[in-house]
Scaffold this active site. Structure first.
Site, PDB file in Angstrom:
ATOM      1  N   GLY A 143       0.827  -1.200   0.000  1.00 21.22           N
ATOM      2  CA  GLY A 143       0.000   0.000   0.000  1.00 21.22           C
ATOM      3  C   GLY A 143       0.853   1.238   0.000  1.00 21.22           C
ATOM      4  O   GLY A 143       2.085   1.175  -0.022  1.00 21.22           O
ATOM      5  N   ASP A 191      -2.266  11.427  13.249  1.00 19.50           N
ATOM      6  CA  ASP A 191      -2.767  11.008  11.926  1.00 19.50           C
ATOM      7  C   ASP A 191      -3.498   9.663  12.048  1.00 19.50           C
ATOM      8  O   ASP A 191      -3.247   8.725  11.299  1.00 19.50           O
ATOM      9  CB  ASP A 191      -1.619  10.917  10.917  1.00 19.50           C
TER      10      ASP A 191
END
Ligand SMILES: *[C@@H]1O[C@H](CO)[C@@H](O)[C@H](O)[C@H]1NC(C)=O
Ligand SMILES: *[C@@H]1O[C@H](CO)[C@@H](O)[C@H](O)[C@H]1NC(C)=O
Ligand SMILES: *[C@@H]1O[C@H](CO)[C@@H](O)[C@H](O)[C@H]1NC(C)=O
Ligand SMILES: *[C@@H]1O[C@H](CO)[C@@H](O)[C@H](O)[C@H]1NC(C)=O
Ligand SMILES: *[C@@H]1O[C@H](CO)[C@@H](O)[C@H](O)[C@H]1NC(C)=O
Ligand SMILES: *[C@@H]1O[C@H](CO)[C@@H](O)[C@H](O)[C@H]1NC(C)=O
Ligand SMILES: *[C@@H]1O[C@H](CO)[C@@H](O)[C@H](O)[C@H]1NC(C)=O
Ligand SMILES: *[C@@H]1O[C@H](CO)[C@@H](O)[C@H](O)[C@H]1NC(C)=O
Ligand SMILES: *[C@@H]1O[C@H](CO)[C@@H](O)[C@H](O)[C@H]1NC(C)=O
Length: 894
Positions: free
Chosen positions: A584, A702
């Site tokens: 990813g 995050d």
């Protein structure tokens, strides 16, 4: 021959002593074990009055300054030692350290002398506390010349007399004396004895007797109680008969008083000036030659309680009777002849003490010795580094943390940036309960002692930023590999940190990160902090000559730091970062799956140099991740910098990230309610650890579905906390203008003002939670706009009492309504506008598990109508990394 030499030697000594007064010195040193300090004196000297040598306080104390009493009073007839003094304008606690020759478990007479003498010209005598070792001794407040004296049984080799500033003026001291006592005299077995009066009865009250008549240098004040009659001694008494355990001088015993006649007692009331218990020492000796066969017999009572059997005196035999402790104001003692005795009772001398308590237990002796050695070897001069390192707890040495068991122990030591020079001293390895040791950013040299690995409790060792050489001892590497110790060694240019340590310089050096092998049982270790990175050496100390060759070497090496896995092995493992291996694309760059030679799988994150993260962020992430371990955090296994390449090696998690399930209509079904609820709880628990329980409190900044990875059992693990910022202790809210995060998950105050705190993570968690429950992705920060806004949708259903309708249709059948409702409510609590309304992670964990009640969330009272210009096209859930130019006032003025 021998004879002749000794005669010569003697003549020489005699000559010398006559010439220079050494004779006195020699004599003065004949009181072995005495410590005589004239505080603040410029030189040592012999006090001729008592023939005792007084020293300056050098070597007994680090702090304070020498002063002299005011010239107006200096000629007052007091002993020389009272004329100088040492005052302590700085520091709360200043301590003299006495190390008597006789060591511990000896009774010592300790006397402190104070004479203010207007030394500071302020005419304002201070008041301050005196401590004996770790316990309160007394409060000094007299303005006149005065002494404090105790009988104290030392528990340690050192005895400390501390002056504690209580805010009532600058503490000072004039003299300090210590005398060892033999045997069990004045030993209670508990507490200590604080002297109030010591009287030689019958001696004229303007004189006193002390050393050398008294071998212990007790000061016997003459007291001529006129209520009693003088007793005539039959003959002169041999003054040197000290055949009593208390060694009361013959001169003192030679005088005595008696009552009028045998039928009247000697009675005395003494004023109580304290609530402490009293103990009275009675000294008797028959000094009258009585008719043959006759003896004086009497009993003694305190406050009408007779505490002795009959006392019978024999001619010239001293007897000491110690009273039982009595309390109460205005105590009375009474000495009464028995009916058998035809003689009145007598009293030769008497001492009045109160009992001081010793409630505080000092720090373990081994720790004290070790820390004092460390203090001495590194010449540490800090105001608080005086007295006991841990006790009393409000005077603990700066940089230390103690655990208050019995005895207290030192468990943390932070001496970073403290100008320490020289080698790592071996006494550090004697602090056996040490858990955390930070010696970073000093100028320590030499090798790392292997003995540090013997500190069984040590979990964190920071030696970075020093000039250490040699290689990392095997035992320490093993501790690191066993996951029982974090070691940081960065910035030691001459330390070999490769594994194994190369024998010769090589063109490319490898930085090794040794990390915990993935092992199941470790997961259960709460907060086991167990990663080590051993940053590779730039060169091998001692084996390289500092020629040009190695300078070049160093330059070249600067661009290359690697870990356990060499760069080439990572290339091999990922098939040269083959696109087929790509797992990813994260905020830092692509992630690849790798397979090591032994078949173990790893995840390799390759930072794209274009991603905007520099070395700084990269290292930040490494430092953080390597220090944090929790079952809900992804484990960092290593890293590698090779030229432009920056690589992180993680444990591989077979089920990839949460978003790959949650937002995929086909795979979503695998997430039944139980799994989702477990994921929510796991994330909360990982976040709680980051916020509260880890050594370094960390804000993730995050948090999002793609940063939650799932292991084969669908346990969630938070990844990518490289963006997190370290903040410590009370500093719960940091302000930064650098916004790092992902739209859709960012709290309004963070997105618009760059203000982040734990509560901005809580906001992101709330969004994530709602996404998990709804199976829908929040794509917009705004409440209005072209993108789907999960939050306004959620608030709307909530306000219409249709909260449960938020549930993903895939779980409507499997979810327990109460549990789901609880989650939704927690989610909404987290995404409230005002940070103060949002719960903290601990409350959240408790609410989720049903252990805590839920408040009602408050829907937003406004909407974000004005978007952030130029950001619309980034509202796709991608991480953004930008300098936010929007100021706080925009948030405040909204
Ligand atoms: C007390 O502290 C001040 C300021 O740090 C310093 O200038 C002074 O020398 C110190 N005095 C003593 C006696 O240590
Ligand atoms: C201390 O000394 C006393 C006698 O003076 C002795 O009875 C006691 O055992 C000693 N205690 C220790 C710990 O050595
Ligand atoms: C003590 O007092 C007596 C009389 O009470 C006197 O004779 C003697 O000189 C005094 N001694 C001193 C040292 O003052
Ligand atoms: C003690 O001696 C004094 C004179 O030295 C004398 O006056 C007195 O009577 C004597 N007292 C007794 C009880 O013997
Ligand atoms: C003893 O002295 C007291 C006064 O102190 C007196 O009252 C009493 O009578 C005397 N007793 C004898 C036996 O002298
Ligand atoms: C102690 O004795 C004094 C004088 O005898 C008296 O004034 C005071 O009240 C007494 N104090 C107490 C607490 O009994
Ligand atoms: C002493 O004698 C008196 C009276 O003779 C008596 O009351 C008292 O109890 C006796 N005291 C002792 C200690 O025997
Ligand atoms: C330290 O603690 C003691 C006892 O609890 C207290 O009396 C003292 O005021 C404290 N000192 C400071 C500086 O806090
Ligand atoms: C270390 O030394 C430097 C220069 O000698 C000095 O400026 C600095 O204050 C010292 N730091 C500490 C913590 O003592």
């Amino acid at each position: 021959m021998t004879m002749q030499r000794s005669i010569t030697a003697f003549s020489f000594a005699l000559l010398a002593s006559l010439a220079s007064g050494i004779f006195l010195v020699v004599q003065a040193q004949q009181n072995p074990g005495f410590i005589n300090i004239d505080c603040g004196a410029p030189n040592q000297y012999i006090e001729e009055l008592v023939n005792i040598k007084y020293e300056t306080d050098e070597g007994f104390i680090d702090s304070g300054e020498n002063m002299q009493v005011s010239l107006e009073v200096i000629s007052t007839y007091y002993q020389q030692y009272s004329k100088n003094l040492r005052s302590f304008p700085n520091g709360t606690r200043n301590c003299y350290t006495l190390r008597p020759d006789r060591g511990k478990n000896i009774t010592y007479l300790i006397r402190a002398v104070f004479w203010y003498g207007n030394y500071d010209g302020k005419n304002q005598p201070p008041s301050f506390d005196l401590y004996i070792d770790v316990n309160y001794w007394t409060t000094v407040w007299f303005s006149t010349y005065y002494c404090e004296e105790i009988m104290y049984v030392s528990q340690a080799d050192d005895i400390q007399v501390c002056l504690v500033n209580t805010g009532n003026g600058v503490p000072f001291i004039s003299a300090l004396e210590l005398r060892p006592l033999d045997g069990d005299s004045y030993r209670l077995g508990f507490g200590f004895l604080k002297l109030h009066w010591r009287y030689d009865i019958g001696l004229s009250s303007n004189s006193s007797i002390r050393y050398p008549d008294d071998v212990y240098d007790r000061i016997w004040q003459g007291e001529n109680y006129n209520i009693w009659n003088k007793l005539n001694a039959t003959s002169a008494i041999d003054l040197f008969v000290n055949n009593n355990a208390y060694k009361v001088p013959g001169k003192v015993l030679w005088t005595a008083k008696r009552s009028m006649n045998a039928s009247s007692p000697m009675k005395l009331q003494f004023p109580s000036i304290t609530t402490n218990k009293w103990i009275v020492y009675f000294h008797f000796m028959e000094i009258e030659r009585l008719t043959s066969g006759q003896q004086r017999e009497f009993t003694i009572s305190m406050n009408d309680n007779q505490f002795t059997e009959t006392v019978i005196l024999e001619y010239l035999r001293p007897i000491v009777i110690v009273s039982t402790p009595v309390s109460g104001w205005n105590s009375t003692f009474s000495i009464e002849s028995t009916n058998k005795s035809g003689y009145p009772p007598i009293l030769n001398a008497v001492e009045f003490y109160t009992i001081g308590d010793l409630p505080n237990v000092p720090t373990a002796q081994d720790d004290v010795e070790a820390i004092n050695d460390i203090k001495a070897k590194y010449h540490i001069k800090r105001e608080s580094w005086q007295g006991d390192p841990c006790v009393p707890s409000n005077y603990t040495w700066d940089g230390l943390t103690c655990r208050y068991e019995n005895p207290p122990r030192i468990i943390w030591m932070k001496l970073s940036s403290s100008n320490l020079t020289g080698e790592i001293v071996s006494s550090l390895s004697h602090l056996s309960t040490m858990e955390y040791l930070d010696l970073s950013n000093n100028q320590l040299t030499g090798a790392i002692p292997e003995t540090l690995a013997g500190l069984q409790n040590l979990r964190y060792l920071n030696l970075s930023g020093n000039n250490l050489i040699g290689s990392v001892p095997e035992a320490l590497k093993k501790r690191a590999l066993d996951s029982t110790l974090i070691i940081s060694l960065t910035g030691n240019a001459n330390l070999c940190q490769a594994d194994p340590c190369p024998q010769k310089k090589k063109p490319k050096k490898i930085l090794v990160l040794v990390v915990t092998p993935v092992s199941g049982f470790l997961i259960v270790l709460f907060g086991a902090l167990a990663i080590v990175w051993l940053i590779k050496q730039k060169r091998i100390a001692g084996e390289m000559s500092p020629g040009n060759a190695w300078k070049d070497q160093l330059k070249q090496d600067d661009a290359s730091e690697c870990t356990l896995f060499s760069f080439s092995s990572l290339l091999l493992a990922t098939n040269n970062f083959n696109a087929a291996n790509k797992l990813g694309q994260g905020g830092f760059g692509p992630v690849y799956k790798g397979m090591l030679n032994d078949g173990k799988e790893i995840a390799v994150k390759r930072l794209s140099s274009s991603s905007g993260q520099g070395m700084e962020e990269f290292k930040n992430e490494i430092v953080l991740i390597s220090k944090l371990q929790h079952r809900n955090l992804v484990r960092l296994m290593g890293f590698c910098i090779e030229g432009e390449e920056k690589i992180l090696v993680y444990e591989y998690l077979s089920n990839k990230s949460l978003d790959s399930f949650l937002f995929d209509s086909k795979r979503k079904a695998k997430l039944n309610w139980d799994t989702r609820f477990r994921i929510i709880q796991g994330i909360a628990s990982g976040l709680l650890y980051l916020h509260r329980d880890s050594y370094l409190r960390v804000i993730h900044r995050d948090l999002k579905a793609s940063n939650i990875l799932l292991d084969e059992k669908m346990n969630p693990k938070i990844s990518d906390f490289g963006l997190a910022r370290i903040f410590e202790g009370t500093q719960a809210l940091l302000n930064t203008h650098k916004v790092v995060g992902t739209l859709g998950y960012m709290s309004p105050e963070y997105a618009m003002g760059g203000i982040f705190s734990e509560k901005s993570d809580v906001y992101s968690f709330g969004v994530l939670l709602l996404e998990i429950v709804t199976g829908k992705k929040n794509t917009s920060l705004y409440y209005r706009g072209q993108h789907f806004n999960l939050l306004s949708y959620a608030w709307q259903l909530w306000s219409e009492d249709r909260g449960l309708d938020l549930r993903d249709e895939d779980i409507v059948n499997t979810s327990m309504p109460l549990e789901a409702m609880r989650c939704i409510q927690v989610g909404l609590l987290c995404v409230q506008d005002h940070t103060t309304d949002r719960p903290n992670m601990l409350s959240i964990v408790l609410m989720l598990s049903g252990e805590s009640d839920l408040p009602r969330p408050r829907p937003p009272t406004f909407t974000f109508q004005s978007g952030i210009p130029g950001h619309d096209n980034e509202v796709r859930g991608e991480s953004i990394f930008s300098m936010n130019t929007i100021t706080n006032s925009m948030v405040e003025g909204r």
